[in-house]
Design a protein around this motif. Sequence first.
Motif, PDB file in Angstrom:
ATOM      1  N   PRO A 203       0.821  -1.231   0.000  1.00  0.00           N
ATOM      2  CA  PRO A 203       0.000   0.000   0.000  1.00  0.00           C
ATOM      3  C   PRO A 203       0.844   1.265   0.000  1.00  0.00           C
ATOM      4  CG  PRO A 203      -0.836  -1.591   1.601  1.00  0.00           C
ATOM      5  CD  PRO A 203       0.483  -2.118   1.127  1.00  0.00           C
ATOM      6  N   LYS A 207       0.491   4.326  -2.646  1.00  0.00           N
ATOM      7  CA  LYS A 207       0.246   5.705  -2.187  1.00  0.00           C
ATOM      8  C   LYS A 207       1.319   6.644  -2.702  1.00  0.00           C
ATOM      9  CE  LYS A 207      -0.738   8.397   1.971  1.00  0.00           C
ATOM     10  NZ  LYS A 207      -0.818   8.401   3.453  1.00  0.00           N
ATOM     11  N   SER A 287      -5.927   0.223  -5.003  1.00  0.00           N
ATOM     12  CA  SER A 287      -6.088   1.648  -4.687  1.00  0.00           C
ATOM     13  C   SER A 287      -5.418   2.531  -5.728  1.00  0.00           C
ATOM     14  CB  SER A 287      -5.545   1.953  -3.290  1.00  0.00           C
ATOM     15  OG  SER A 287      -4.154   1.672  -3.222  1.00  0.00           O
TER      16      SER A 287
END
Length: 676
Positions: A203, A207, A287
């Motif tokens: 993650p 990001k 994401s």
Amino acid sequence: AFRKLHSQLDVLAPSLPLQEDFVYHWKAITHYYIETSDDKAPVTDTNIPSHLEQMLDILTQEERERESGETGPCMEYLLHHKILETLYTLGKADCPPGMKQQVLTFYTKLLAHIRQPLLPHINVHRPVLKLIRLCGEVLTAPTENEEIQFLCIVCAKLKQDPYLVNFFLEVSFYDTRGEKVSLIMSLVKACEGLMLLVSLPEPAAAKCLTENTDLCELLTDRLVSFYKALPQSMDPLDIETVESVNWGLDVYNLKEDAAVFTGKRALISFLSWLDYCDQLIKEAQKSAAAVIAKAVRESFFVSVMEPQLMQTSEVGILTSTALLNRIIRQVTSEALLQEMIYFLLGEEREPETQANMAQNPLRHRLIEHCDHLSDEISIMTLRLFEQLIQKPNQHILHSLLLRSLEERNYLENKPQDEREPLENGQPHDAVDLEEDPLFADDLSPDSRLSGSDWLSSSPPQSPDHSKCDGKTEVHKIVNSFLCLVPDEAKSSYHVEGTGYDTYLRDAHRQFRDYCGVCQRWDWRGNPKPFEKCNLDSPFFEGHFLKVLFDRMGRILDQPYEVNLQVTAVLSKLSLFPHPHLHEYLLDPYINLAPGCRSLFSVIVRVVGDLMLRIQRISDFTPKLLLVRKRLLGLEPEGINVDHMTLLEGVIVLEEFCKELAAIAFVKYHAAASSSP
């Protein structure tokens, strides 16, 4: 103690010649810089490439001869003496000329051939980072191939061990002044490497990629620039039929492309980059994929495409709609497809009404274009929706259709004794449906399809149906469609191979495909129970169905090509295994609420109009047969036939009714085969 020391020396002894050899080759390289005054001669005129190759061979041999994971003295020497740092400095200076290429090759082969993890070592990942930055400085460098290979192997190593990305995150995205370093700029040249990087499951990496780099901006800016390079006017057929593209490097000839059609190379470049963005989003961590897809929506679809689709120039509308159709066809990543659908249709979920029909201007405009004064624009927009409804996303059908049918308030809500009296099970103004002798007996074996091939999706009969066995029921439904067109307006039985059964196999295959698309969707097997439906709320069929039904109602007065496209969209909608869609589009026996219409009732009105008009046309049946044969290429074009538009419309109407009959049969057969 003596024996232990002796044993250690035995292990080390075979490696000493390798280390001496390794040090010899490295010192030969450093001595070159001490002793040589001519730094203009290319590196290929020196022994440096040979020495570097020998060093790689020694490191590979050393690892092969030692136990797995054990670092040998040659590798220790390389790490301790910061050889990679020194090579980076020489490569950056490109001294002698061509040295940068040699350094990139050395780094690439070292990372590729050595099995033990090297990147965790500070004296490896620090110079690797510096070399990555060096790759991003010039986008058309003569060392481009070597840069791409180097960047790809770095990304491959990160993909193998995602935790390694942490060694890069703290220092790679910012320099000492806190400014962005375009690691990403380096990777733009290495599309595969970038794809590996965005797919890292960490993650923190996702990001960092989406928040601390210009990745989204770089991708969308390039997409926009390719789109803006397209000609303002292009033939929709060229856009539709240009060969399939991929984002890999391709060889092309500008003169040959221009000879095919103007803008071909620009179109292929745009579609290739779109394909790359789509594949990148498909491979990206979830994401990261969502962020990149939203960026494409805002920076490309909203900012660039929407004004093109909303313009008033017919040429511009036609070109932009054809391009959008091609884009819809090409997009396969879940995240980008979702954002594109929200852009086109909006995110609203509540039932559509006359009042809120135009709340999304682009959606409203596109649906209106299905009934445009320009037949070309109408056909192209209908093709766009035909393409759209086949994409694997539940929101498409919900937005266009299902939210309007959810409460089943198209059905009569009066008690049985207050309803209009029925004649032969139908309203008094319905067309009399005669029994067709073709279906008096069982269907031919060729028409029957194995029950194990079907997926259960079709609903049971409406509560208002007369209760009868399934065989009688399906024959009633099939006959309802087959008998709609009066005998004097039928021409297919005069031409071999145009019977109803020709549609069965296609309907079977398509229904199975559609069931596969819808398998993951939360669709009930049965219609929503009456007691849970809000039958008192006013029914509005929705903007999309309204336009389709309006066009279907004009089938006798509009061009053949338009009719083909309208019926193509309606038949595909009829194939979907949603119980409300099935009931509303394929059930001739539902009791419609006052003022409501269904697909069947629209066709009934068309047939009523047709029966009146037939009486005013002399030699109607021979003319109809002639037109059918011409459409099939069985008769040469000759003198003009009166009422050509009407005759072509009748032929499409007959074929459409046969197609609906086949779809109804296939769906009811599926329900019967899957029932206990």
